[in-house]
Structure formats: C-alpha cells, structure tokens
Scaffold this motif. Structure first.
Motif, short mmCIF file in Angstrom:
data_model
loop_
_atom_site.label_atom_id
_atom_site.label_comp_id
_atom_site.label_asym_id
_atom_site.label_seq_id
_atom_site.Cartn_x
_atom_site.Cartn_y
_atom_site.Cartn_z
N LEU A 116 3.59 5.84 -12.82
CA LEU A 116 4.55 4.75 -13.02
C LEU A 116 5.27 4.90 -14.36
O LEU A 116 6.46 4.64 -14.46
CB LEU A 116 3.86 3.40 -12.91
N ASP A 117 4.54 5.34 -15.38
CA ASP A 117 5.17 5.53 -16.70
C ASP A 117 6.20 6.65 -16.70
O ASP A 117 7.07 6.69 -17.56
CB ASP A 117 4.11 5.80 -17.77
N SER A 118 6.10 7.56 -15.73
CA SER A 118 7.05 8.67 -15.67
C SER A 118 8.41 8.22 -15.12
O SER A 118 9.38 8.96 -15.21
CB SER A 118 6.49 9.80 -14.81
N LEU A 119 8.46 7.02 -14.56
CA LEU A 119 9.72 6.51 -14.01
C LEU A 119 10.63 6.01 -15.13
O LEU A 119 10.15 5.53 -16.15
CB LEU A 119 9.44 5.34 -13.05
N PRO A 120 11.94 6.06 -14.90
CA PRO A 120 12.86 5.43 -15.85
C PRO A 120 12.57 3.93 -15.94
O PRO A 120 12.02 3.33 -15.00
CB PRO A 120 14.24 5.69 -15.24
N ALA A 121 12.96 3.31 -17.03
CA ALA A 121 12.59 1.92 -17.31
C ALA A 121 12.97 0.95 -16.20
O ALA A 121 12.16 0.12 -15.80
CB ALA A 121 13.22 1.47 -18.63
N LYS A 122 14.18 1.04 -15.67
CA LYS A 122 14.61 0.10 -14.64
C LYS A 122 13.79 0.27 -13.36
O LYS A 122 13.41 -0.71 -12.72
CB LYS A 122 16.10 0.26 -14.33
N GLN A 123 13.51 1.51 -12.99
CA GLN A 123 12.71 1.76 -11.79
C GLN A 123 11.27 1.28 -11.99
O GLN A 123 10.67 0.69 -11.10
CB GLN A 123 12.72 3.25 -11.45
N ARG A 124 10.73 1.54 -13.17
CA ARG A 124 9.36 1.10 -13.48
C ARG A 124 9.26 -0.41 -13.43
O ARG A 124 8.32 -0.97 -12.87
CB ARG A 124 8.96 1.64 -14.86
N GLU A 125 10.25 -1.09 -13.97
CA GLU A 125 10.27 -2.55 -13.99
C GLU A 125 10.32 -3.12 -12.57
O GLU A 125 9.57 -4.04 -12.22
CB GLU A 125 11.51 -3.01 -14.79
N VAL A 126 11.16 -2.53 -11.72
CA VAL A 126 11.29 -2.99 -10.34
C VAL A 126 9.99 -2.71 -9.57
O VAL A 126 9.50 -3.56 -8.83
CB VAL A 126 12.51 -2.33 -9.66
N MET A 127 9.41 -1.52 -9.75
CA MET A 127 8.16 -1.17 -9.06
C MET A 127 7.03 -2.11 -9.47
O MET A 127 6.23 -2.53 -8.64
CB MET A 127 7.76 0.28 -9.34
N LYS A 171 -6.87 4.89 -12.01
CA LYS A 171 -5.97 3.91 -12.62
C LYS A 171 -5.06 4.60 -13.64
O LYS A 171 -3.87 4.32 -13.71
CB LYS A 171 -6.76 2.79 -13.28
N GLN A 172 -5.63 5.49 -14.44
CA GLN A 172 -4.85 6.19 -15.44
C GLN A 172 -3.78 7.07 -14.78
O GLN A 172 -2.66 7.16 -15.25
CB GLN A 172 -5.75 7.06 -16.34
N TRP A 173 -4.17 7.71 -13.68
CA TRP A 173 -3.25 8.58 -12.95
C TRP A 173 -2.09 7.76 -12.39
O TRP A 173 -0.93 8.15 -12.52
CB TRP A 173 -4.03 9.29 -11.85
N VAL A 174 -2.39 6.61 -11.78
CA VAL A 174 -1.34 5.73 -11.25
C VAL A 174 -0.45 5.25 -12.40
O VAL A 174 0.78 5.24 -12.30
CB VAL A 174 -1.93 4.55 -10.46
N ARG A 175 -1.06 4.86 -13.51
CA ARG A 175 -0.29 4.40 -14.66
C ARG A 175 0.63 5.52 -15.17
O ARG A 175 1.78 5.28 -15.51
CB ARG A 175 -1.23 3.93 -15.77
N ALA A 205 0.83 -1.21 0.00
CA ALA A 205 0.00 0.00 0.00
C ALA A 205 0.87 1.26 0.00
O ALA A 205 0.55 2.24 -0.69
CB ALA A 205 -0.95 -0.01 1.20
N MET A 206 1.98 1.22 0.74
CA MET A 206 2.85 2.39 0.78
C MET A 206 3.54 2.60 -0.57
O MET A 206 3.73 3.74 -1.00
CB MET A 206 3.87 2.26 1.91
N TYR A 207 3.88 1.52 -1.27
CA TYR A 207 4.45 1.66 -2.61
C TYR A 207 3.43 2.30 -3.55
O TYR A 207 3.80 2.97 -4.51
CB TYR A 207 4.89 0.32 -3.18
N ALA A 208 2.15 2.08 -3.28
CA ALA A 208 1.10 2.65 -4.12
C ALA A 208 0.79 4.10 -3.75
O ALA A 208 -0.05 4.73 -4.37
CB ALA A 208 -0.17 1.81 -4.03
N GLY A 209 1.45 4.62 -2.69
CA GLY A 209 1.27 6.01 -2.33
C GLY A 209 0.59 6.26 -1.00
O GLY A 209 0.33 7.41 -0.64
N ALA A 210 0.28 5.22 -0.26
CA ALA A 210 -0.39 5.38 1.04
C ALA A 210 0.60 5.88 2.09
O ALA A 210 1.78 5.56 2.04
CB ALA A 210 -0.99 4.06 1.49
#
Length: 194
Positions: free
Chosen positions: A128-139, A121-125, A41-46
């Motif tokens: 996440l899409d704003s992250l660099p590829a490696k960070q996005r992949e890990v998240m 959902k679009q906002w969360v996407r 939940a905290m990774y999702a912004g809580a």
C-alpha cells in the motif's frame, strides 16, 4: 441469486425438523453486505473464489456473534480480511508440510505464526505504501468500507476520479503481487538447483 445461495450455505443447519432461522435482521444484512465483503477481500488481493470463501466465512462468524456485535458492518469487514489472510497463511502451512514430507525442509524450521502474521501485515503495508498518495488514500478508505461516491464526497473529488484511482491502484497492486510471486518462484528454483 449468489447471495441467496451463500445465505443458505452460511446458515446451513441440521435437518428440517430442528432447523433454526437466522436472527432478525441478519438475512437483510447478509444480502446488503455480502457483495461488498467480496470486493473488500479482492481489494486485499484475493482471487474471486478466495474472496467468496472469505466472505462466507466472515458471514458465518457474524451470524455466530450476531447478538453480541455492536457494529456488524465493521466487524464483517475486519472478519473478511482476517479470513482471507488466515486462508492464505494456512495455504502456506500446507506447502511447508508437503516440503517436510518430501525432505525439502524440517519441522523445526516452521515459522512462528505470530511472526508470520506480523510479516503479512508489513508486506501489505509495504504494498500500500508503494502506491502514489491519492491511490493510497482511496484504497485506505475502500478497505475501511466506504463506497466510491462516499470517498468522492469525503475527499472533494469526482466519483469518476476516485474510480480511476481505484483502477490504477488495483493494477499496480496486481502487478506488484505478480512480481512478488515470480521472485519467490525464481528463489525457490535457485534453492532447488543448489
């Protein structure tokens, strides 16, 4: 200790005479997975309190459906995200109700809940899409419930590199959330002034 208290809260029952015990395996499941649900939940912004509430709500849901769930870990991870996003959405609904009560809005202007869920959902996407590829992949793998050591093995990276990507991703996401909140506050104050 916190997990034990949360088990008691999540499994709270009627008075002692009619108290039922959790199904076999649930208590161990709770102790093993409650902390990781808070992290999810905290990774999702809580915030930590929001994450704890979402994890408790998710575990209550798992408990209710314990005998019908094929994969309790996956179900619990999805449930904690749903509980968190629902709590956030309901919080916005309370704000809208207050606005209507104080004449700052009309009931007809209330948003369609399906549209709101889609927008969330679009906002969360987008975040996440704003992250660099490696960070996005890990998240993405963290949200799917993998631990950093498991992610490192899957991606052929060191566990420390994975943890560094997670730290940087969390920092970027936190900054994006703060900027979004500031933008909403500025927009709200501009509407108030006009």
């Amino acid at each position: 200790m916190e997990a034990d208290n949360a088990v008691v809260q999540a499994t709270a029952a009627p008075p002692e005479a009619s108290r039922m015990h959790p199904p076999a395996g649930f208590t161990a499941f709770f102790r093993d997975h409650y902390p990781s649900l808070i992290q999810t939940a905290m990774y999702a912004g809580a915030t930590q309190p929001e994450a704890r509430l979402a994890a408790q709500d998710a575990m209550t849901d798992v408990l209710k459906r314990w005998n019908a769930i094929a994969n309790p870990v996956a179900y619990a991870r999805q449930a904690v995200l749903s509980c968190f996003f629902k709590a956030r959405r309901d919080g916005l609904d309370r704000v809208r109700i207050k606005q209507v009560r104080h004449g700052a809005g009309t009931p007809e202007a209330r948003l369609d809940q399906n549209l709101t869920a889609w927008e969330d959902k679009q906002w969360v996407r987008q975040l996440l899409d704003s992250l660099p590829a490696k960070q996005r992949e890990v998240m993405a793998l963290v949200v799917d419930g993998f631990e950093p050591t498991e992610i490192a093995a899957l991606l052929g990276r060191s566990a420390e590199a994975v943890r560094q990507n997670l730290r940087e991703a969390r920092t970027r996401l936190k900054q994006a959330l703060e900027e979004d909140q500031v933008a909403h506050q500025v927009a709200a104050s501009m509407r108030k002034e006009s």
